[in-house]
Structure formats: structure tokens, C-alpha cells
Design an enzyme around this catalytic site. Structure first.
Site, PDB file in Angstrom:
ATOM      1  N   ASP A   1       0.784  -1.244   0.000  1.00  0.00           N
ATOM      2  CA  ASP A   1       0.000   0.000   0.000  1.00  0.00           C
ATOM      3  C   ASP A   1       0.809   1.282   0.000  1.00  0.00           C
ATOM      4  O   ASP A   1       0.259   2.347   0.285  1.00  0.00           O
ATOM      5  CB  ASP A   1      -0.937   0.047   1.209  1.00  0.00           C
ATOM      6  CG  ASP A   1      -1.840  -1.151   1.254  1.00  0.00           C
ATOM      7  OD1 ASP A   1      -2.218  -1.631   0.181  1.00  0.00           O
ATOM      8  OD2 ASP A   1      -2.168  -1.598   2.348  1.00  0.00           O
TER       9      ASP A   1
ATOM     10  N   ASP B   1      -7.961  -7.153  10.403  1.00  0.00           N
ATOM     11  CA  ASP B   1      -7.549  -5.999   9.606  1.00  0.00           C
ATOM     12  C   ASP B   1      -7.528  -4.720  10.437  1.00  0.00           C
ATOM     13  O   ASP B   1      -6.828  -3.769  10.093  1.00  0.00           O
ATOM     14  CB  ASP B   1      -8.520  -5.778   8.443  1.00  0.00           C
ATOM     15  CG  ASP B   1      -8.454  -6.884   7.414  1.00  0.00           C
ATOM     16  OD1 ASP B   1      -7.371  -7.437   7.215  1.00  0.00           O
ATOM     17  OD2 ASP B   1      -9.494  -7.194   6.822  1.00  0.00           O
TER      18      ASP B   1
END
Length: 712
Positions: A425, A649
Site C-alpha cells: 500500500d 484488519d
């Protein structure tokens, strides 16, 4: 007990066992061997030899203890609870004259000494047995004494590449550092770091103190990697087209998706393969040999892989209902902070995982490099410890990258193919999220994402057994034509500026910690076509796809690979796809294409991706996807599990969001199941999820129940 005392005890015990072994007499058809011992248990091996002059097709052996008890076994069908009976598994049942086969097991000594039983069975020439003990107890490179490390052995090859370890019996959970203290996670029997006690089946095991760790490492070449922090929260930004809906979150870590302009055109189309587990040939060479010539990298490092299985994650999975069905698969080790490299709390560090991989006889281990300054710049759930400053950049380089590179370059690890997953990311955020201040800071030409990624690649490139794969988000983030083109240029130029240029990497990795399916079996063939009979509406105009021409990951990564080769990268460049959570099986999986004549209804009834919005990234009700395997389709080096199934997450509420080990992590509303995001949909996140990277029992069960292909 100190480390030195523990080592002294172990050596004395092994010496006494060695004397006992000598007294057993000469070797016959079966050998009982102690391969490792610690204060409460041991690992052993029985070697079955065909000492006759005719071939043996199928064998069974037995043995019995006075006090000791078997707690787990591998590469054998084990029955009985003392006495034990062990039979071949079919694939290891045929023995020509003079040939041998072995299987392994772990033993709880139950307060007694290690026993050397007689092994019985027709192939053992009566009841004669020969036993032996190891000459020393192996220690880890960090000088903490290692405990049960089971020898690694593969049982069956899956899909020409992935391998599955067959475990029988019960694995004890490991003592780990949890959010609430030391112990076996989700087990209240664990009370302290030095005396973690877990009762299983009426017996107890005492975990080592902070100077040692109990490692249950199955004997499989596909057994997997580590636990560590969950990828950060991905976010998605509204597209540039006025006709495209927007969203505020995307796949784990800070991934974002910006929808394209309405003039976007498809870049590729993909055919839908069958759902069988057969592997299509890869366009990359599959003839590479398993050995590696020093200084020469393999085209595809996963060919002939013996995958490392992280014993910490594996034990957690094994302890859950039906978790044994996936506990033998390989997952990645996350180096998500400086302190994760060489922990001082007794948990596994980088060297510990590499040492464990050697002990398993593995040759492939996946390590996630994930600590850039301003990490996860467009989200909050996995923010990192380092800030975008000259000091933060210096620490990243000297205390993090340099240390990791130094460990990787240790000659003792030269036999391992180290797969480095580079900074999930990071670079994709520079394509779509520059309106976010933290991402804007990351554009700094000296200390930003590009500069530090180049530094990382330059440090790893000279280490010829390291294979770097750079993260590229996923199809629901960079798949739009506008995003795709900008990303190819930005990420390609970032890599070209590293010391090795386009040769600095082995390839790219997509869907890291993501939920995007490999294929949409009822929709992929329609991605670039018209909907209905009029021809005026395109299928990708549907609200769920927002003009994105890539409905699934295989389409995206194959198009990405083609674009990168056109941009000057080698034709041998390969792709990885994280399939740990993108299976989308279970009872709600569509079984046929919709017959609706309304576009959005047609898409919603036909798609297997059941998220409310494609940008939803946090703790979704996905399912375990394709198992790790080599060269599944053209251009893809492997399907891999980067995100260990079962790790959260991000926290479902602010109250659950604090992580004492990594306090930089924050609460992201996109992990809150009650939140309505910018796309106008609820997040779809599961309730009660802990902070990113922590074990999420309920989430793990959802992934198991929704696995596709289904778990056997």
C-alpha cells in the site's frame, strides 16, 4: 530455569538416551529415533526399512509407551491412544527392497523420562528395534534455546506446486504474547510468560520462558510462515468521472481505489477457467531446478518449492474448529516494525523464522517488509511507528532495512529463497491519495515512499537468494484505466531508480490482504461487452464496478505484467496474488448467471464478491481462497497467502483499537460495522474484531466456512 541450565539438562538427557539406544541392539527393519528433546517433550521419527528381497506395498507398525504419549504426527495415518498403530498414507506405502521411509511425531513425556519403545510390525523383522538420540540440542541464532522443532517433510503435492502437510493427532497451542498478556491466545489456562500452562486432553505442557519458545513445526515442505501485523487499512477514493460512485475505503492496508473517467476503456479481458484445482501452464519457465547456483536467481523462485509454515500461526489455526484443514499451509512473516526483527519478549523474530525454515528443510519463505515512514498514509488501522521526517527515514534505513538485509545475507540462509513482499500500500497511495496530507508528505523526493523503496530494493538486490516483489494494490484500486496507466509509470520509474534497475525485482504482488476474487466466473467474459440487446450500456457501468474494466485479479495482474514488459521490464517478470481470503464460497455463492434484465440486479446476483462495495476492505466475510501453489496460470509465479487467515484488519471499535506493542495503529471507522462510508454503504466489517494483526477467532471461522475451493 535459565537458558544455560536448560541446555545442560537437555544435553544430560540426550546423553542418557544415547546410552539407552546403544543397549537396544543392532538395527533391524524399523528404527525409533529421537530427533529433538526438551524438558517436557520430544520429537521422534520411525524409519521403516524393507529388509526383504521383495517389494512391500503397504505397511503398518506399532509401539507402546509406559508414560509418554503422542500428541501429533505427520506423514502417517495414526490410530490408537497407546498402544499406537501407524500405517502408510498410500503415497509412501510402496517400498522396493532396501528402501526406507520415515514418519514423525511429537511426544509429551508426561513428567517422565524419554522412552525408547520397541517397534512392532511384520516389516520390522519381528520386534527388534534400533534407537538413537541427537547429540545436541539445537539453539537459535539469538541464543535462546529452541524447543520442539519437528522435521519438515512434504506429504502430498497439490496442483503441481503447492504441498499440504498431513497432520494427525493434536498439536499443542503455542505460548505467545497476546494483547491481554502471555499465554495461548483465547485460552485462559495460560497465566504467565515463564509458566504458560495449557491442558489438552488431560495432560499439560509448560511453555518455555522468555528465553525460549515452543515451536511446533510440522514436517511439511508446504508448512507455513509467521504471524505478524495485519496489513493496514485500504481506502478508496472517488473516481474522476461524474458517473462513478465513490468510496472511502479499500483493501487492507491503505489501499485506495479511484474510479476512472467515464471514457475509460478496458485494458484486457480474461477467460474464466474451470473451478478445478488443475494448474494451467505458466508462460514463465517451469523447468528451473530446485537447487540454486550461487549468484544466479531462478526465473520463478516457487518452482519445486518446499514452503515454510509459520509454527506460531499454524498452532493458532490448529486450535480452532476445522483449523487443521489449513494449518499446514504457508503464510507470510510480517516484519511490521523495527522491534519485530529481533524481539526481546520471547516471540519469534526474523532469524527465528529463518532458522525454523532451515529446520523444516523448507526452501521458500515469504517475508513482508512493511515499515515505511508514514505507512498506511490514507488510513488509520495499520499506521506505522515512523513519521515522514529525515529522522524517520534514517531510522527506516539504518535500524530496519539495513538490519533485515544483514540477516538475509547471512551465508547460513543461502539455501533459502527469501520472497520479500515490499511495502504493501505504499506506492499505490501516491497514485490516488495525494489529497491526504500524510500521503502528500510521502512524496518527499529525499525521504518519501519512492526514495525509501529504492533504498530497500537497492539493499536487497545484491543478495541473490532474495526475490523482491513490489506491491501494486489490487484491481479494485488501480484497475481503472486512468489509475492503471499512472501507476505503471510511477511504480515502474520508482523501481528503475534502484541500483539494479528493472532487474531489482522478481515481480509484483497484488491483493495483499485483499478480498478481490481471482475470477468472476459469470462476469469476466462480459467485462468489456455491452449489457442487454440495445448495446448502449456497458456491463462495467454497473454500480459495483464503476467503469472498472477489471472485475477480478487474474485479469488485472496479467494486464499489469504486459504493461510492465512494454515499459522495459524483463519478459521473465512474474506476478503473485494473495489468495488467503478471496475465495467467497459458502452457501451464498452464486451457482449460475443471473437472468435479470436490470444491470445492477444482474451484476449483484451474478458476482461472487459479496461485499456491499468493492472498496470495503476491513474484516470482510470472505473465505479462504486457492491454496498456495506454483505457476497456476500464465504469467503468475504463485498464489500465496500473504495475510495469515485469522488475523484482524483493524479494530471494530475505538475501545478495541489500542495495541501496546504497536501504539501507532489507530481506529479506522471503515472497520466499524455500524459505519456508513462515503459510498453510501455500510462497511460490511465483522463485529468485535481486535486491533490489526491480532487473532480474530470469529473472523477465522468465517473464512473457514466460506472457503472456496471448499476445504476437505
Amino acid at each position: 530455569m535459565t537458558t544455560s541450565l536448560r541446555k545442560t539438562y537437555g544435553l544430560a538427557a540426550l546423553l542418557s538416551l544415547g546410552l539407552a539406544a546403544v543397549s537396544q541392539g543392532a538395527a533391524a527393519g524399523c528404527t525409533y529415533k529421537i530427533t529433538n528433546e526438551w524438558n517436557t517433550g520430544l520429537t521422534g521419527e520411525i524409519i521403516v526399512t524393507n529388509s526383504s528381497t521383495t517389494a512391500v506395498n503397504g505397511w503398518t507398525v506399532g509401539w507402546q509407551y509406559a508414560t509418554n504419549r503422542v500428541t501429533s504426527s505427520w506423514n502417517v495415518r495414526l490410530s490408537g491412544t497407546n498402544p499406537y498403530s501407524a500405517s502408510d498414507m498410500g503415497w509412501n506405502g510402496s517400498l522396493p527392497p532396501g528402501q526406507s521411509v520415515s514418519f514423525g511425531f511429537q511426544v509429551d513425556k508426561r513428567g517422565g523420562a524419554a522412552e525408547i519403545p520397541s517397534v512392532t510390525g511384520s516389516i520390522c523383522s519381528g520386534t527388534v528395534t534400533s534407537s538413537s538420540a541427537p547429540s545436541s540440542i539445537p539453539t537459535t541464532s539469538s541464543s535462546r534455546s529452541s524447543t520442539p522443532i519437528l522435521s519438515s517433510s512434504s506429504s502430498s503435492v497439490i496442483n503441481n506446486g503447492g504441498q499440504q502437510c498431513n497432520w494427525y493427532g493434536t498439536l499443542y497451542p503455542l505460548c505467545v504474547n497476546t494483547q491481554s498478556g502471555w499465554g495461548w491466545e483465547n485460552n485462559k489456562s495460560c497465566i504467565s510468560r515463564s509458566t504458560c500452562i495449557n491442558v489438552v486432553g488431560g495432560s499439560s505442557s509448560i511453555a518455555p520462558s522468555s528465553s525460549s519458545r515452543s515451536s511446533v513445526i510440522p514436517s511439511s515442505s508446504s508448512v507455513a510462515t509467521t504471524s505478524s501485523v495485519a496489513p493496514s487499512s485500504r481506502s478508496s477514493v472517488a473516481p474522476s468521472s461524474s458517473s462513478v460512485a465513490t468510496t472511502s475505503s479499500i483493501a487492507p492496508s491503505s489501499r485506495s481505489s479511484v474510479a476512472p473517467s467515464s471514457s475509460s476503456v478496458a485494458t484486457t479481458s480474461s477467460s474464466v477457467p474451470s473451478t478445478s484445482s488443475s494448474i494451467a501452464p505458466s508462460s514463465r519457465s517451469s523447468s528451473s531446478v530446485s537447487s540454486v547456483t550461487p549468484g544466479v536467481r531462478l526465473d520463478n523462485p516457487f518452482v519445486d518449492a518446499r514452503w515454510y509454515v509459520d509454527p506460531i500461526w499454524s498452532a493458532k489455526a490448529q486450535a480452532e474448529t476445522n483449523g487443521s484443514k489449513i494449518a499446514g499451509y504457508s503464510t507470510a512473516v510480517w516484519m511490521d516494525r523495527i522491534g519485530a526483527i529481533a524481539p526481546t519478549d520471547g516471540s519469534y523474530g526474523l532469524r527465528d523464522h529463518l532458522d525454523a525454515a532451515l529446520a523444516q528443510n523448507a526452501n521458500v519463505i515469504k517475508v513482508v517488509v512493511y515499515d515505511l515512514p508514514n505507512r498506511d498514509c490514507h488510513a488509520l488501522a495499520s499506521n506505522g511507528e515512523l513519521k515522514q521526517t529525515p529522522e524517520g527515514s534514517a531510522r527506516y534505513r539504518t535500524e530496519y532495512v539495513d538490519v533485515i538485509a544483514g540477516i538475509f545475507s547471512d551465508p547460513k540462509y543461502a539455501s533459502l529463497r527469501i520472497i520479500a513482499i515490499i511495502e504493501p500500500d505504499s506506492l499505490p497511495n501516491l497514485v490516488t491519495n495525494l489529497s491526504t496530507p500524510a500521503c502528500q508528505e510521502a512524496t518527499d523526493p529525499t525521504h518519501g515512499y519512492v526514495a525509501n523503496t529504492r533504498y530497500t530494493l537497492s539493499k536487497l538486490y545484491p543478495i541473490t537468494n532474495v526475490y523482491s516483489y513490489v506491491d501494486i494494490g489490487h484491481s479494485g484500486w488501480l484497475g481503472w484505466t486512468d489509475n492503471f496507466g499512472k501507476a505503471v509509470t510511477l511504480i515502474g520509474n520508482a523501481i528503475k531508480g534502484a541500483t539494479g534497475g528493472v532487474n531489482s525485482i522478481a515481480g509484483f504482488v497484488s491483493n495483499t490482504s485483499g478480498y478481490t476474487p481471482l475470477y468472476e466466473p459469470f462476469l469476466d467474459s462480459l467485462a468489456n461487452g455491452s449489457f442487454g440487446t440495445g448495446g448502449g450500456t456497458q456491463t462495467r457501468q454497473a454500480k459495483f464496478y464503476e467503469w472498472n474494466p477489471h472485475f477480478s485479479e487474474v485479469s488485472f495482474v496479467q494486464a499489469w505484467r504486459t504493461a510492465m514488459i512494454a515499459a522495459g521490464f524483463p519478459s521473465t517478470i512474474g506476478m503473485l496474488v494473495d489468495t488467503s481470503r478471496n475465495g467467497w464460497g459458502g452457501p451464498n455463492r452464486p451457482t449460475a448467471v443471473s437472468t435479470s434484465t436490470v444491470l445492477d440486479t444482474f451484476i449483484d446476483q451474478s458476482r461472487i464478491d459479496r461485499r456491499a462495495h468493492r472498496g470495503n476492505w476491513c474484516n470482510q466475510a470472505g473465505g479462504v481462497g486457492e491454496r498456495p501453489q506454483t505457476a497456476p496460470v500464465a504469467g503468475i509465479d504463485a498464489y500465496v497467502w500473504v495475510k495469515p487467515p485469522g488475523e484482524s484488519d483493524g479494530a471494530a471499535s475505538k475501545e478495541l483499537s489500542f495495541d501496546p506493542q504497536d501504539p501507532a495503529k489507530g481506529f479506522d471507522r471503515n472497520c466499524d460495522p455500524t459505519y456508513t462510508n462515503a459510498a453510501g454503504t455500510t462497511t460490511g466489517s465483522m463485529a468485535n474484531a481486535p486491533v490489526a494483526g491480532r487473532w480474530f477467532k470469529e473472523g477465522f471461522q468465517v473464512l473457514i466456512n466460506n472457503a472456496y475451493p471448499p476445504l476437505n
